[in-house]
Design a protein around this motif. Structure first.
Motif, short mmCIF file in Angstrom:
data_model
loop_
_atom_site.label_atom_id
_atom_site.label_comp_id
_atom_site.label_asym_id
_atom_site.label_seq_id
_atom_site.Cartn_x
_atom_site.Cartn_y
_atom_site.Cartn_z
N PHE A 5 -8.97 -5.38 0.45
CA PHE A 5 -8.73 -5.73 -0.95
C PHE A 5 -8.34 -7.21 -1.09
O PHE A 5 -8.14 -7.70 -2.19
N GLY A 14 -8.47 -2.68 7.11
CA GLY A 14 -7.82 -1.53 6.51
C GLY A 14 -8.13 -1.44 5.04
O GLY A 14 -8.65 -2.40 4.44
N ASN A 41 -13.96 -0.17 3.44
CA ASN A 41 -15.11 -0.10 4.35
C ASN A 41 -15.55 -1.52 4.74
O ASN A 41 -16.07 -2.26 3.92
N GLY A 66 2.83 2.00 4.20
CA GLY A 66 1.83 1.22 3.50
C GLY A 66 0.73 2.08 2.91
O GLY A 66 0.93 3.26 2.60
N LEU A 114 5.80 -6.05 -1.96
CA LEU A 114 5.96 -6.04 -0.50
C LEU A 114 6.53 -7.37 -0.03
O LEU A 114 7.49 -7.42 0.76
O1 TUI Z 1 -4.33 -0.88 5.29
C1 TUI Z 1 -3.48 -0.13 5.69
N1 TUI Z 1 -2.21 -0.19 5.30
C2 TUI Z 1 -1.69 -1.13 4.44
S1 TUI Z 1 -2.50 -2.41 3.71
C3 TUI Z 1 -1.09 -2.88 2.94
S2 TUI Z 1 -0.97 -4.25 1.90
C4 TUI Z 1 -0.65 -3.60 0.43
N2 TUI Z 1 0.05 -4.38 -0.34
C5 TUI Z 1 0.38 -3.96 -1.57
C6 TUI Z 1 -0.02 -2.74 -2.04
C7 TUI Z 1 -0.77 -1.94 -1.27
C8 TUI Z 1 -1.07 -2.36 0.00
C9 TUI Z 1 -0.10 -2.07 3.27
N3 TUI Z 1 -0.45 -1.11 4.12
N4 TUI Z 1 -3.78 0.86 6.56
C10 TUI Z 1 -5.08 1.09 7.00
C11 TUI Z 1 -5.67 2.18 6.21
N5 TUI Z 1 -6.87 2.16 5.73
N6 TUI Z 1 -5.07 3.33 5.89
C12 TUI Z 1 -5.95 4.06 5.19
C13 TUI Z 1 -7.09 3.31 5.08
C14 TUI Z 1 -8.33 3.62 4.45
C15 TUI Z 1 -8.39 4.48 3.36
C16 TUI Z 1 -9.59 4.75 2.76
C17 TUI Z 1 -9.49 3.05 4.93
C18 TUI Z 1 -10.68 3.31 4.32
C19 TUI Z 1 -10.73 4.16 3.25
O2 TUI Z 1 -11.95 4.47 2.71
C20 TUI Z 1 -12.37 3.75 1.60
C21 TUI Z 1 -13.86 3.66 1.59
O3 TUI Z 1 -14.35 2.66 1.06
O4 TUI Z 1 -14.51 4.56 2.13
#
Ligand code: TUI
Length: 316
Positions: free
Chosen positions: A74, A96, A99, A144, A262
């Motif tokens: 993002f 993370g 995709n 997170g 954060l």
């Molecule tokens: O990315 C993370 N954890 C995070 S990023 C973050 S920064 C943040 N700051 C403010 C608000 C919100 C976030 C804090 N923590 N973990 C890796 C992760 N990726 N966990 C889950 C996923 C994930 C979820 C859905 C990856 C792909 C997905 O699919 C989406 C798609 O497009 O198919």
């Protein structure tokens, strides 16, 4: 010694990865983790490209060991961050919250390992087809941004679905977890919260104290109404967030409320109004130690458990 294929791929001593936490995993922590024989990952967050490049250079100044960079999908700077990782020749790029498919060809061409974090079997399979080298399967125990499956069912299902090595994430903080992950078929663990409570982590001390004081049920999730659940330690911010979601506040209002929280907690130490993102393991993090001591402790405990298993399991 516990060696897996992950050690060979990443050039590390121990199959332990430090999650690339935004505003928390800075050069000091990353270099200390890699110096300890594990794999440090810089948290790209939504920081400007110049800041990330400076962090990469500072990490290189502190260690000659391999390390990685996390690019959250993002981030408005994804394209620039990919180019910087290529120019700076980092060992691996973790992604993370989305995709990373569109960026993987560029990284692969440059010889950089791609280790996307996934929360489902479907995305793991898709990214393997697109060239992912390592899949990090992350359960919703993590801090997170999270998916909706827990680690115990997610990891073996991902292991069965892909050929590439899988790293287990979400719920890991000690040697027991490392052994459990290996038993599930993973080649190592990724830990975030546990690495926050180290002497080298530069996050504000209030943030560390919130984790140290946390009990088993200290965390909660918000953001379900946006389709982006986030786990953090309960405080005035999470409660207000929850209230807004309950009364059906608009998406814009909620996003405006959540933006910058954060960083507020991590850098300013405002753990009342800031977002203290941390995993469910917060309740089992009870001390601040150096990265070296932490990594050695985890490996020692895991070796002890593996060594004692034949005495626990009675063969017929
Ligand atoms: O990315 C993370 N954890 C995070 S990023 C973050 S920064 C943040 N700051 C403010 C608000 C919100 C976030 C804090 N923590 N973990 C890796 C992760 N990726 N966990 C889950 C996923 C994930 C979820 C859905 C990856 C792909 C997905 O699919 C989406 C798609 O497009 O198919």
């Amino acid at each position: 010694m516990i060696k897996t294929v992950l050690c060979d791929m990443l050039g590390i001593e121990h199959p332990i990865v430090q999650g690339g936490m935004a505003w928390v995993a800075t050069a000091e922590l990353v270099a200390a983790v890699s110096e300890a024989g594990a794999f440090g990952i810089l948290g790209g967050g939504n920081a400007p490209p110049d800041y990330v490049r400076a962090q990469i250079r500072e990490t290189k100044r502190r260690t000659s060991k391999p390390f990685g960079v996390n690019i959250p999908l993002f981030s408005p700077h994804v394209d620039d961050l990919v180019e910087i990782c290529i120019e700076e020749r980092v060992r691996a790029v973790a992604t993370g919250a989305g995709n990373p498919g569109p960026f993987m060809p560029r990284l692969k061409e440059a010889g950089i390992l791609c280790m996307p974090v996934v929360a489902s079997v479907a995305l793991a399979k898709r990214l393997e087809r697109m060239g992912a080298d390592i899949i990090v399967a992350e359960g919703m125990e993590s801090g997170g941004h999270i998916g909706d499956l827990t680690t115990l069912p997610l990891v073996p299902q991902v292991v069965d679905a892909v050929q590439v090595p899988v790293v287990a994430a979400g719920g890991f903080a000690d040697g027991r977890g490392l052994v459990a992950a290996l038993a599930l078929g993973a080649v190592g663990i990724q830990m975030g919260t546990r690495f926050v409570c180290t002497t080298e982590c530069t996050v504000h001390e209030n943030y560390k104290r919130k984790i140290l004081e946390a009990g088993d049920r200290a965390t909660m999730t918000t953001g379900h109404s946006l389709g982006h659940p986030v786990r953090a330690i309960r405080n005035a911010m999470t409660r207000e967030f929850q209230e807004m979601e309950k009364r059906g506040a608009s998406e814009e209002e909620i996003i405006e409320f959540g933006t910058g929280r954060l960083r507020l907690a991590a850098e300013q130490g405002d753990v009342v109004h800031g977002s203290v993102m941390a995993g469910q393991v917060s309740g089992m993090v009870n001390d601040i130690v150096s990265c070296r001591e932490l990594v050695e402790r985890i490996v020692r405990q895991a070796e002890g458990i593996i060594g004692a298993l034949p005495g626990v399991v009675r063969q017929a």
